[in-house]
Enzyme design. Structure first.
Site, PDB file in Angstrom:
ATOM      1  N   LYS A  41      43.989  20.046  50.269  1.00  0.00           N
ATOM      2  CA  LYS A  41      44.266  19.220  51.375  1.00  0.00           C
ATOM      3  C   LYS A  41      44.409  18.086  51.963  1.00  0.00           C
ATOM      4  O   LYS A  41      45.573  16.903  52.296  1.00  0.00           O
ATOM      5  CB  LYS A  41      42.942  19.040  52.630  1.00  0.00           C
ATOM      6  CG  LYS A  41      43.007  20.840  52.316  1.00  0.00           C
ATOM      7  CD  LYS A  41      41.917  21.180  53.893  1.00  0.00           C
ATOM      8  CE  LYS A  41      41.897  22.681  54.452  1.00  0.00           C
ATOM      9  NZ  LYS A  41      41.177  23.017  53.001  1.00  0.00           N
ATOM     10  N   ASP A  42      44.119  16.700  50.112  1.00  0.00           N
ATOM     11  CA  ASP A  42      44.488  16.141  49.888  1.00  0.00           C
ATOM     12  C   ASP A  42      46.170  16.008  50.012  1.00  0.00           C
ATOM     13  O   ASP A  42      46.926  14.802  50.175  1.00  0.00           O
ATOM     14  CB  ASP A  42      44.377  15.225  48.601  1.00  0.00           C
ATOM     15  CG  ASP A  42      42.882  14.919  48.677  1.00  0.00           C
ATOM     16  OD1 ASP A  42      41.801  14.453  49.640  1.00  0.00           O
ATOM     17  OD2 ASP A  42      42.349  14.957  47.771  1.00  0.00           O
TER      18      ASP A  42
END
Ligand SMILES: *Cc1c(COP(=O)(O)O)cnc(C)c1O
Length: 499
Positions: free
Chosen positions: A119-120
């Site tokens: 998700k980064d």
């Protein structure tokens, strides 16, 4: 480039700019924003992109969709988001998203960022795009992002929004519903614009509390008086989707440059899927002209998507399983709506979504199902097979993967053993560091896992010799900044005090 809502009636569809779409997140009618056309990556353009650094590749791809941002703005945002201080592999491999060859498979590692999960890749750049969107839309108010989290998304959002101008973020999590490491990750978050609060309750309490605050006119007007409006960081936000297209383009370029794929040769891609965001980004890359053959949708025991792709029936009326790959424990894959819009058209897409809301299931028309089968295959992996796959890849290839990635590796193998004709090189998206799920990974290797997360992390490192991410190791000794625990009915007051 203009955007419309998936729920809009064709004849009266209002068009939005990319900055509006990023600022709004969800369309006013409850639909998701989709681009009205798909920009093309010609072979020449792809050749040019292959020569660039990752931030420049990102700016080039983003620029095709976010046409009201300048290339300078996008490049600056991408350089900040994907720099060496955030992604350790920028120094060692020259990219935040390296491709690692494991046996017959190319593994695209998307977890070298601040929180060790994929998700980064989107949440590092999306806050910068939002900050710019406020300027572009003439918005005078600042944004307050509210997040209810069961763990990973909250930390990734905090890490992305920390110290971004004109944006504040408040995260609520269930006090006893996250692991010790997750709690520590959130409680130690730095940044002047962040707030983290534990709730005495479970994840649903936190989520319902946030939903109530979003629809509370009193909150809206109090915040408005202070020049603040509420916004969200959901995975359905276009600002999260479009950065995910970049790493597929980038991985393809890297494979060609490394001589593992011939220029123009198609590859197949396997994606461990929950909300259908990551795999939909891959689908967009394909439609832009990236040489992608088949896309494999990999699910865990919550195999609603496997059934959908194989039968044409989406049926969420089924048992919900808590698995060792919790980020894929989802029964409603929101981003699938975008694929249906593309494949079936707006009218039928709207009908399917109405049927899902009303009856809990829908069956797509024959031609829609055939079109989806043309591009996608689907496989799932139960708990035992997930563990066996972690172990097999470690023992056979000395490659330590997390449980979500194992689901995808298994799907790729199931496909390979089945199909005779498809022989494209296989790229598998790897979505988390094995150390993000140390207890499950240790157990998969046949060890007993300590209940304490930090002990499990050290035990896994000792067992395998694979270095754990520095950031996770260092956490244990950081001081907590946020220690407040409140009952759910105080969430509103907490937001009003912070916003
Ligand atoms: C969010 C997540 C997924 C699922 O991605 P979607 O875009 O929701 O399909 C898979 N693996 C990990 C580790 C995740 O955090």
């Amino acid at each position: 480039m203009k955007y419309v809502s998936t729920r809009a009636r064709t004849e009266e569809a209002r068009e939005y700019t990319s900055a509006e779409v990023i600022k709004r997140g969800l369309a006013p009618d409850g639909g998701l924003f989709v681009p009205t056309s798909i920009p093309q990556l010609t072979p020449e353009r792809l050749d040019a992109i292959a020569e660039m650094s990752y931030p420049a590749r990102a700016a080039a791809v983003l620029g095709l969709f976010l046409t009201d941002y300048t290339s300078g703005e996008l490049l600056h945002a991408a350089e900040e988001a994907y720099g060496a201080e955030r992604f350790e592999t920028v120094l060692t491999a020259g990219t935040p998203a390296p491709v690692h060859t494991v046996g017959q498979t190319e593994v695209l590692e998307l977890w070298h960022g601040p929180t060790s999960a994929f998700k980064d890749m989107a949440l590092q750049i999306m806050p910068r795009l939002l900050s710019l969107a406020l300027e572009k839309t003439g918005e005078t108010r600042d944004a307050l992002i509210l997040v209810a989290t069961s763990g990973d998304t909250g930390k990734a959002a905090l890490a992305g929004y920390a110290d971004v101008p004109r944006v504040k973020i408040q995260v609520f999590y269930p006090a006893n519903g996250v692991s010790r490491i997750q709690k520590k990750q959130m409680a130690t978050q730095t940044g002047e614009n962040v707030n983290v609060t534990a709730i005495r309750g479970n994840f649903d309490d936190a989520q319902n509390g946030v939903k109530r605050i979003f629809s509370d006119p009193e909150v809206a007007s109090a915040l408005d008086g202070r020049g603040v409006f509420l916004s969200s960081a959901n995975s359905i936000n276009w600002g999260r989707l479009v950065p995910q297209i970049v790493y597929y383009v980038s991985a393809y370029c890297d494979l060609v440059r490394a001589g593992r794929v011939k220029r123009g040769e198609p590859i197949d891609v396997t994606v461990p899927t929950g909300n259908f965001g990551n795999i939909f980004a891959c689908c967009l890359a394909k439609r832009m002209g990236l040489p992608i053959g088949r896309m494999l949708c990999a699910s865990n025991q919550n195999n609603v998507l496997t059934d959908f792709i194989n039968t044409g029936v989406y049926d969420r009326r089924r048992t919900f399983y808590q698995t060792v790959s919790p980020s894929m424990d989802i029964l409603i894959s929101s981003n699938l709506e975008r694929l249906l819009w593309l494949v079936a058209g707006p009218e039928r897409c709207r009908t399917y979504m109405e049927q899902l809301a009303k009856n809990g299931f829908y069956r797509v028309d024959e031609d829609v199902h055939a079109a989806i089968r043309q591009e996608f295959s689907a496989y799932f992996c139960d708990e035992a097979l997930t563990r066996a796959t972690v172990r097999k890849y470690y023992e056979t290839y000395q490659y330590l993967c997390d449980t979500h990635t194992a689901v995808a590796l298994s799907a790729a193998e199931q496909h390979r053993s089945k199909s005779e004709d498809d022989k494209n090189p296989m790229l598998v998206a790897s979505t988390a560091s094995p150390y993000k799920f140390s207890p499950a990974v240790l157990e998969a290797l046949g060890e007993e896992a300590p209940t304490d997360g930090f002990e499990a992390l050290r035990a896994l490192q000792k067992r395998t010799g694979v270095p754990a991410p520095e950031r996770l190791l260092a956490l244990e000794h950081l001081d907590d900044r946020f220690t407040q625990v409140i009952p759910p009915d105080e969430m509103k007051a907490s937001v009003l005090a912070f916003g």
